[in-house]
Scaffold this active site. Structure first.
Site, short mmCIF file in Angstrom:
data_model
loop_
_atom_site.label_atom_id
_atom_site.label_comp_id
_atom_site.label_asym_id
_atom_site.label_seq_id
_atom_site.Cartn_x
_atom_site.Cartn_y
_atom_site.Cartn_z
N LEU A 78 15.05 52.71 74.38
CA LEU A 78 16.02 53.79 74.52
C LEU A 78 16.87 53.53 75.75
CD1 LEU A 78 13.65 56.83 73.86
CD2 LEU A 78 15.26 55.81 72.25
N CYS A 79 18.16 53.74 75.60
CA CYS A 79 19.06 53.59 76.74
C CYS A 79 20.20 54.59 76.59
CB CYS A 79 19.59 52.16 76.85
SG CYS A 79 20.67 51.67 75.52
N ALA A 80 21.21 54.45 77.40
CA ALA A 80 22.31 55.42 77.37
C ALA A 80 23.01 55.44 76.02
CB ALA A 80 23.29 55.14 78.49
N GLY B 272 22.46 52.50 73.54
CA GLY B 272 21.82 51.59 72.59
C GLY B 272 22.60 50.31 72.36
N THR C 203 21.35 47.31 75.10
CA THR C 203 19.92 47.13 74.89
C THR C 203 19.66 46.36 73.60
OG1 THR C 203 19.54 49.17 76.10
CG2 THR C 203 17.70 48.33 74.85
#
Length: 99
Positions: A7-9, A11, A14
């Site tokens: 999970l990131c800000a 996607g 990542t």
């Protein structure tokens, strides 16, 4: 098959790390379903995950994310993330799962 969610800000960046993790999983013969999503989608995308790794840019949300999931959650090391080190990220996820 192990399900690993990143999970990131958003996607986007990542997903590069995901591809490198998948490549390393193939080389070691590990069957993994690995995907990246925006952190806002965690309830839809990570509810059945075996492990969740979160990008360092959203690491400040670790406790909030952990409280919403039943699987182990950890922040990806900033150097690992910055280098897009798929081997180290996969090893971190597998260690969380207990492999």
């Amino acid at each position: 098959m192990k399900k690993i969610v990143l999970l990131c800000a958003g996607g986007m960046s990542t997903s590069i790390l995901v591809n490198k993790m998948k490549d390393h999983a193939k080389t070691i013969g590990e069957e993994c379903d690995i995907a990246a999503y925006a952190v806002e989608s965690l309830k839809k995308t990570a509810a059945d995950a075996d492990a969740v790794l979160i990008g360092p840019q959203v690491g400040h949300r670790l406790s909030e994310i952990q409280s919403q999931l039943d699987c182990p959650v950890a922040v990806i090391d900033m150097v690992v993330y910055g280098m897009m080190d798929g081997k180290s990220a996969l090893n971190q996820a597998l260690k969380l799962i207990g492999d």
